[in-house]
Design a protein around this motif. Structure first.
Motif, PDB file in Angstrom:
ATOM      1  N   ILE A  63      58.402  -6.887 -25.730  1.00  0.00           N
ATOM      2  CA  ILE A  63      59.607  -7.481 -25.148  1.00  0.00           C
ATOM      3  C   ILE A  63      60.777  -6.504 -25.247  1.00  0.00           C
ATOM      4  CG2 ILE A  63      61.363  -9.274 -25.543  1.00  0.00           C
ATOM      5  CD1 ILE A  63      59.065 -11.216 -26.052  1.00  0.00           C
TER       6      ILE A  63
ATOM      7  N   LEU B   4      60.238  -3.424 -22.855  1.00  0.00           N
ATOM      8  CA  LEU B   4      60.390  -3.754 -21.437  1.00  0.00           C
ATOM      9  C   LEU B   4      61.826  -4.148 -21.106  1.00  0.00           C
ATOM     10  CD1 LEU B   4      56.916  -5.262 -20.964  1.00  0.00           C
ATOM     11  CD2 LEU B   4      57.955  -3.701 -19.324  1.00  0.00           C
ATOM     12  N   THR B   5      62.498  -4.758 -22.081  1.00  0.00           N
ATOM     13  CA  THR B   5      63.905  -5.099 -21.856  1.00  0.00           C
ATOM     14  C   THR B   5      64.738  -3.827 -21.792  1.00  0.00           C
ATOM     15  OG1 THR B   5      63.537  -7.143 -23.069  1.00  0.00           O
ATOM     16  CG2 THR B   5      65.822  -6.520 -22.701  1.00  0.00           C
TER      17      THR B   5
ATOM     18  N   LYS C 203      63.810  -2.240 -18.300  1.00  0.00           N
ATOM     19  CA  LYS C 203      64.223  -2.950 -17.091  1.00  0.00           C
ATOM     20  C   LYS C 203      65.637  -3.505 -17.183  1.00  0.00           C
ATOM     21  CE  LYS C 203      59.657  -4.718 -15.728  1.00  0.00           C
ATOM     22  NZ  LYS C 203      58.924  -5.972 -15.404  1.00  0.00           N
ATOM     23  N   GLY C 204      66.188  -3.512 -18.374  1.00  0.00           N
ATOM     24  CA  GLY C 204      67.472  -4.182 -18.567  1.00  0.00           C
ATOM     25  C   GLY C 204      67.228  -5.655 -18.812  1.00  0.00           C
TER      26      GLY C 204
ATOM     27  N   GLY D 142      66.928  -9.419 -18.471  1.00  0.00           N
ATOM     28  CA  GLY D 142      66.592 -10.179 -17.268  1.00  0.00           C
ATOM     29  C   GLY D 142      67.796 -10.906 -16.676  1.00  0.00           C
ATOM     30  N   ASP D 143      67.907 -10.807 -15.363  1.00  0.00           N
ATOM     31  CA  ASP D 143      68.994 -11.477 -14.657  1.00  0.00           C
ATOM     32  C   ASP D 143      68.374 -12.604 -13.834  1.00  0.00           C
ATOM     33  OD1 ASP D 143      70.838 -12.332 -12.778  1.00  0.00           O
ATOM     34  OD2 ASP D 143      71.759 -10.349 -12.558  1.00  0.00           O
ATOM     35  N   LEU D 144      68.679 -13.824 -14.250  1.00  0.00           N
ATOM     36  CA  LEU D 144      68.056 -14.992 -13.639  1.00  0.00           C
ATOM     37  C   LEU D 144      68.351 -15.079 -12.148  1.00  0.00           C
ATOM     38  CD1 LEU D 144      66.297 -17.052 -14.948  1.00  0.00           C
ATOM     39  CD2 LEU D 144      68.287 -18.441 -15.425  1.00  0.00           C
ATOM     40  N   LYS D 145      69.555 -14.730 -11.795  1.00  0.00           N
ATOM     41  CA  LYS D 145      69.927 -14.835 -10.387  1.00  0.00           C
ATOM     42  C   LYS D 145      69.090 -13.866  -9.540  1.00  0.00           C
ATOM     43  CE  LYS D 145      73.872 -15.622  -7.492  1.00  0.00           C
ATOM     44  NZ  LYS D 145      75.311 -15.633  -7.353  1.00  0.00           N
TER      45      LYS D 145
ATOM     46  N   LEU E 229      66.178 -12.799 -10.306  1.00  0.00           N
ATOM     47  CA  LEU E 229      64.796 -13.271 -10.338  1.00  0.00           C
ATOM     48  C   LEU E 229      64.563 -14.317  -9.254  1.00  0.00           C
ATOM     49  CD1 LEU E 229      62.073 -13.281 -11.990  1.00  0.00           C
ATOM     50  CD2 LEU E 229      63.020 -15.223 -13.240  1.00  0.00           C
ATOM     51  N   ILE E 230      65.564 -15.148  -9.056  1.00  0.00           N
ATOM     52  CA  ILE E 230      65.398 -16.261  -8.115  1.00  0.00           C
ATOM     53  C   ILE E 230      65.800 -15.869  -6.699  1.00  0.00           C
ATOM     54  CG2 ILE E 230      66.363 -18.543  -7.586  1.00  0.00           C
ATOM     55  CD1 ILE E 230      66.010 -19.089 -10.635  1.00  0.00           C
TER      56      ILE E 230
END
Lengths: 614, 330
Positions: B305, B308-309, B312-313, B315-318, B320-321
Motif C-alpha cells: 500500500i 503504490l501510494t 501513484k499518489g 488515491g483521488d476518489l473523484k 476514480l469515479i
C-alpha cells in the motif's frame, strides 16, 4: 449505391456464441460504444457456469444482450430484435426469443455436419425451415475473417479468434456506431501484443466495411441519443464495479480506511478484484482461506478501527452466519455484501435469483437483528453501498447488502454523483477515557467505538452476553432481556434516518406492485407501459431498506385495492410483509428459473390479477 | 530497551479469574502477565484475541485490549486486526480443540502467511469446557465420554503441524515451569512474524496428569530436553546427557559430545526434535524448535500500500469515479 438509414427508438441485440468466442467482450465493447453515443442502455450477460464447456455444444453457449434506446429504459429487453449466432448451438438455444420478423445473423462457417452434431441437430436449421418468419443473414464469418487477415503472422486458429471483432464491426455499421472507441481499447489492451491488436483492428474494420461492400443488408439503423436525459456526467457501469466504488466512497465519507476480507465466489468475486486494485486509497484486501475467515478478518479489522467489509454469494453467506452473530453481539460496524445467485447449495452459480432475503433477515442463531438493504440496479449499487456504510458506522452494527447476479454483471449508464456534495458521516471513535464504558449508548443506541491503541480505554468484548453499560460478561436473565431489547431497538431505530419510499404511478390505484432488488427494471417498465398504453390503474413501490422497513408503508398499502409482490423466489418478501402488515393481503408472484422477470411477464400477471384470474 | 516499563499487575484486569482450582491456566496467566510486562509495549497496544474454550477466557483477565470471539476463529480475527493495524502487539490464546479442530484451517493459514501474531496454544489433550471429550491431540485409545471404548483417532503433533505449515517461530513450554513459559514468550515477542507456542497444560478435572510423565520437575530433567539457541542439547538431572544427530538419527551421548542447537538452521532438525515425542527412549523437546526470518504478511500488505501510494499518489476518489470514459449530458 447509398444505403438508407432508418431511425429506431429502441433496439435489443443478443450476441450468442461458444464460451470461447468472446461474446462477453463483444457485448461489453458494443455497450461502451453505445454509452458514448448517448443512448440509454441496459445489458444482460448470460454465460455458462463451466469455464469451457465442450466447444460447439449447447452447454457452452454464452450470451450477451444489450438494449439501447433514445428514451429512458429500465431493462435489457424481453425480445431481441437481432440475434447474432456464432454457431449452430448458439442459434438453436436463442432463436425462439427473437421478435417475429427479427434479424438473425448466423455464422455459416460454424454450421458444418460436425457443428450440427455437437449441437444435437439432425438437420441444418438454416435450411430446414426452422427460421421461417425471421430475416436470416447468413455469412461465413470464419471465411471472411480468414480472407481479411490473409498474410497475418497469426496462426489460422488465432486468426479465427478475431471473428468476434468482425461481428462487432458489422454491428457497429448496422447501427451507425463509431469504431474508434474499440480501436482505442484494442490499442491499450494489446499494447504488448501489437500483432494481436493489428489483427483485431483489421477484423473490426473488415466487419464494418462489409456492411457496405457485401450488400447483405438493405438498410442501416440509427438510434439517436436520449434527448431529455437528466443533465450530468455519465459513465457506463456494471453492478459489481459500482458496488466496489460505493464501498470505497462510503469508507471515505466515514473518514475510515476500507478493509475487505473475502473469498472468491461467483458472482461476487469482481468486487474483491476491483478493490484489490485500489491500494493507493489505502484499501486493504485480504483473500482469505475461506468464507469464515473472510468475515472474521473483517470483524478483526473493524475492531482495530477500520471499516470491515466482506463480500460473498449465497452459500458463502451461510458460512458467515456464526461470525455475523458475533458482530451483532460485539456491535462493531461491518458490511456484508451478498451477491445472490440461484441456489440452494451450489445451485445455478451464474444465474440470477433473489432468495437470500429470509436468510439475511433471520439466518443466525437467536435474535440477532441487523439492517438489510438491497440494490435495484447497477448504478443503484453505488448508492446502496454508501448507505450500508453509513448505517454500519452510525449504528455500530453489521449490515447486509443484497445484490444479485443480474445487477452484478449487468450494465447501465450511471449519472455520477457530485462527490463534494455527498453527505459525510465521520465515524466517532472515542479517545477520552473520562466516562467511557464499552456498552454505554448514544442517541442512536450505538455503543462507543474504542479502538485498540487508544490509551486508557482498554476493555474486553466478545460473543458472551455483556452487561449493559460495563460490558462485563453477564449471565443475568434480566440483563439478557434488556440487551436483547436494546439490540432490537437499535436496529429498528435505523428507520429514523431512512426515507419513506414513494410509489411511482397513481397515489391510489387498483393495484400496487411491490418489489425489491433487481426486479426493479421489469416492474417499472411493465407498470409504466400498462398505464401509458392501456390506462391500467397500477403503481410500483420498490423497497431499498428491507430491515428495518421504513415508516409509512402501512399508509401506502392502504391506498391500493390489491398488492402484488413479484420476486425471484418462492415467496420471501411477501411473507415478510404479510407478517409485518397483517391488515393487508400480499399476493406473491414468484419465478425461479435462473432468469430475471421480463416486463411482459409482469404485465401479464398484473392484467390477470386485475381481471380476477389470479 | 523501550521506555515502557510495566509490572505484571498492570496487566491484570478487574475481573475475577474463574478457572477450576488447580488448573494449569493460572500459572500460564501469571507467567504471561510477567512476560508481557517486559516486552516494552504499552498495554493499550496489546490485544489478546481468543476463541472458545477454558483457555479462551484469558482476555477477560488481562488488563489490555481483549476480544473473546467464537470457536476456532481467533487466528482469522487476529489476522484482520494485525493487518489493519500492524502497530499492535496481537496475541492469540487458544486451546487444542479450538485451534486444531474447528480452527485448524485458520491456524495453518495464519502460520503459512507469517502474520505477526503470537499464538499461545494450551494443549491439555481434552475438551474441557464441554466437559471431557477427546481432542485432536488426545492419544489414541483415550477413554472419554465420547470414546468410552478408547479413541480410535490418531492425534496431531502440534509442533509438526506448525513446522509443516511454515510457521517461522515454533516453541513448546509447560505449565509447571513458569520461568520457562516467560522466557519462551519473551522470545516469541521478540520474533518478527508468527510465533506458535504450544503450552502443555494440565486439566485437573477431565484429563488430570496427561503430561505428568514429562511435566513434573523431576520428570522434566530426565525426560525432556530444552532447545535453546546456541546451547548444547543436554538433559538429565545434572545435565550429564546429550543428544547428537547424525544421518537423520538421534542418539544419546555424553553431555560433552552433544550438538549445539540452532533453531535458525534451514535443515530439518526441527522436525526430528518434534519426532522425539514418538520415541519412548528419548526425551521430549521443549524450547524453540524453529526461528526463521521471513517477511510478515501484515508488513507486506502495508508495504504494498505504501509503495503504490508513493508511486501513484494518494488515491483521488473523484478521479476514480470520473473516468475518461465519462460523457456529459446537458
Amino acid at each position: 449505391m447509398s444505403i438508407a438509414v432508418t431511425r429506431q427508438d429502441d433496439v435489443v441485440i443478443r450476441f450468442a456464441g461458444d464460451s470461447g468466442d468472446g461474446m462477453q467482450i463483444t457485448g461489453n465493447q458494443f455497450t461502451d460504444t453505445t454509452a458514448k453515443v448517448g443512448n440509454d442502455l441496459a445489458t444482460f450477460p448470460d454465460f455458462p457456469a463451466e469455464i469451457r464447456a465442450p466447444a460447439g455444444t449447447r452447454a457452452g453457449v454464452s450470451g450477451f444482450q444489450i438494449r439501447f434506446s433514445s428514451t429512458d429504459i429500465h431493462t435489457a429487453g424481453d425480445i431481441p430484435d437481432v440475434l447474432v449466432a456464432m454457431n449452430a448451438a448458439a442459434l438453436i438455444m436463442n432463436y425462439k426469443d427473437v421478435a417475429p420478423g427479427g434479424i438473425i445473423i448466423a455464422n455459416t462457417g460454424n454450421f458444418t455436419e460436425r457443428d450440427l452434431q455437437k449441437a444435437k441437430l439432425a438437420t441444418n436449421p438454416l435450411e430446414d425451415g426452422t427460421l421461417d418468419g425471421y430475416r436470416v443473414i447468413a455469412i461465413d464469418i470464419n471465411a471472411r475473417v480468414t480472407e481479411a487477415l490473409a498474410g497475418s503472422p497469426l496462426t489460422s486458429k488465432d486468426v479465427l479468434r478475431c471473428k468476434n471483432f468482425y461481428v462487432l464491426g458489422l454491428m457497429y455499421w448496422l447501427y451507425s456506431r463509431p469504431i474508434e472507441p474499440t480501436l482505442e481499447w484494442l490499442a491499450a489492451k494489446f499494447a504488448k501484443k501489437p500483432e494481436l491488436a493489428d489483427a483485431n483492428r483489421t477484423a473490426l474494420r473488415a466487419g464494418y466495411n462489409s456492411g457496405d461492400i457485401h450488400e447483405v443488408f438493405q438498410g442501416r439503423y440509427e438510434v439517436v441519443p436520449v434527448e431529455n436525459a437528466i443533465p450530468g456526467t455519465y459513465r457506463n457501469i456494471m453492478g459489481n464495479h459500482a458496488l466496489a466504488l460505493g464501498l470505497v466512497t462510503g469508507a471515505e465519507l466515514a473518514n475510515l480506511k476500507l478493509f475487505l476480507g473475502s473469498y472468491p465466489i461467483t458472482p461476487a468475486t469482481d468486487i474483491l478484484q476491483h478493490l484489490a486494485e485500489l491500494k493507493e486509497f489505502g484499501v486493504i484486501t485480504c483473500q482469505m482461506e475461506d468464507e469464515i475467515a473472510g468475515i472474521c478478518t473483517a470483524i478483526g479489522a473493524s475492531y482495530a478501527g477500520l471499516l470491515g467489509c466482506t463480500t460473498t454469494s449465497g452459500p458463502g453467506l451461510a458460512l458467515k452466519t456464526e461470525a455475523m452473530g458475533l458482530a451483532v453481539m460485539t456491535e462493531l460496524p461491518l458490511i456484508i455484501v451478498d451477491v445472490q445467485r440461484a441456489g440452494p447449495s451450489t445451485g445455478l452459480p451464474t444465474k440470477v435469483e433473489q432468495a437470500d432475503l429470509l436468510q439475511s433477515l433471520f439466518g443466525r442463531n437467536s435474535d440477532a437483528p441487523l439492517p438489510v438493504l438491497a440494490c435495484a440496479t447497477a448504478a443503484d449499487a453505488f448508492d446502496c453501498a454508501v448507505e450500508a456504510c453509513r448505517i454500519a458506522v452510525q449504528y455500530m452494527t453489521p449490515v447486509i447488502l443484497l445484490s444479485d447476479n443480474y445487477i452484478a454483471n449487468g450494465a447501465e449508464p450511471w449519472r455520477l454523483p457530485e462527490m463534494d456534495k455527498l453527505p459525510r458521516f465521520p465515524a466517532a471513535q472515542v479517545t477520552d477515557p473520562a466516562g467511557y464504558a464499552p456498552y454505554a449508548r448514544d442517541g442512536k443506541l450505538a455503543r462507543p467505538w474504542a479502538v485498540p491503541g487508544t490509551p486508557g480505554l482498554e476493555h474486553r468484548i466478545g460473543g458472551l452476553e455483556k452487561e449493559n453499560i460495563t460490558g462485563n460478561v453477564s449471565h443475568n436473565p434480566e440483563n439478557h432481556q434488556l440487551m436483547s431489547e436494546i439490540r432490537r431497538d437499535k436496529v429498528l431505530g435505523v428507520r429514523d434516518t431512512i426515507p419513506t419510499p414513494e410509489a411511482s404511478g397513481p397515489r391510489e390505484a387498483d393495484l400496487l406492485v411491490v418489489g425489491w432488488g433487481s426486479t426493479y427494471g421489469a416492474i417499472r417498465s411493465g407498470t409504466e407501459r400498462l398505464r401509458r398504453e392501456q390506462n391500467v390503474s397500477v403503481a410500483h413501490l420498490h423497497l431499498r431498506h428491507l430491515w428495518p422497513l421504513p415508516y409509512g408503508l402501512d399508509e401506502i398499502f392502504a391506498r391500493y385495492k390489491q398488492i402484488l409482490v413479484p420476486e425471484l423466489n418462492m415467496g420471501q418478501l411477501s411473507r415478510l410483509l404479510q407478517g409485518e402488515y397483517p391488515d393487508h393481503r400480499f399476493l406473491h408472484f414468484g419465478k425461479v428459473k435462473g432468469k430475471p422477470f421480463t416486463a411482459r411477464e409482469i404485465r401479464e400477471k398484473i392484467t390477470a390479477v386485475l381481471e380476477g384470474k389470479s | 530497551m523501550s521506555a515502557v516499563q510495566l509490572t505484571p499487575k498492570d496487566l491484570k484486569s478487574d475481573q475475577e479469574v474463574r478457572w477450576c482450582p488447580g488448573c494449569g491456566d493460572y500459572a500460564i496467566l501469571n507467567a504471561t502477565q510477567a512476560a508481557l510486562a517486559e516486552i516494552g509495549v504499552p498495554r493499550e497496544k496489546m490485544t489478546i484475541i481468543s476463541g472458545i474454550g477454558c483457555s479462551s477466557r484469558f482476555p477477560y483477565y488481562m488488563g489490555c485490549y481483549g476480544f473473546h470471539s467464537i470457536h476456532g476463529r481467533a487466528a482469522a480475527i487476529a489476522t484482520g486486526t494485525k493487518t489493519a493495524n500492524p502497530d499492535l502487539s496481537v496475541w492469540v490464546v487458544t486451546g487444542d480443540g479450538d485451534a486444531m479442530s474447528i480452527g485448524g484451517n485458520h491456524l495453518i493459514h495464519a502460520m503459512r502467511r507469517n502474520v505477526d501474531l503470537k499464538i499461545l496454544m494450551f494443549n491439555n489433550q481434552i475438551y474441557g469446557l464441554t466437559k471431557g471429550q477427546y481432542s485432536p491431540t488426545s492419544p489414541a485409545g483415550l477413554k472419554t465420554k465420547t470414546s468410552p471404548y478408547g479413541s480410535v483417532d490418531l492425534p496431531f503433533n502440534p509442533i509438526n503441524l506448525a513446522l509443516g505449515s511454515g510457521a517461522t517461530f515454533v516453541a513448546r513450554t509447560v505449565d509447571t515451569n513458569p520461568k520457562h513459559i516467560k522466557s519462551t514468550l519473551l522470545a516469541a515477542a521478540a520474533h518478527k512474524g508468527i510465533a506458535f507456542v504450544e503450552i502443555w497444560q494440565n486439566c485437573v478435572i477431565f484429563n488430570d496428569g496427561a503430561w505428568k510423565d514429562w511435566s513434573t520437575k523431576d520428570a522434566r530433567a530426565e525426560r525432556t530436553i530444552d532447545l535453546q539457541p546456541g546451547q548444547p542439547l543436554v538433559f538429565g538431572k545434572d545435565n550429564e546427557k546429550g543428544l547428537r544427530i547424525s544421518g537423520g538419527e538421534v542418539e544419546v551421548v555424553a553431555a560433552a559430545d552433544a550438538d549445539v542447537w540452532d533453531p535458525t538452521t534451514a535443515a530439518p532438525l526441527a522436525y526430528i526434535m518434534a519426532y522425539l515425542d514418538e520415541r519412548e527412549d528419548l526425551p521430549h523437546a521443549l524450547g524453540i524448535f524453529r526461528q526463521h526470518d521471513k517477511p510478515t504478511y501484515d508488513g507486506a500488505v502495508k508495504e504494498q500500500i505504501d509503495s503504490l501510494t508513493a508511486k501513484k499518489g494518494k488515491g483521488d476518489l473523484k478521479k476514480l469515479i470520473y473516468t475518461k470514459d465519462a460523457w456529459q449530458v446537458g
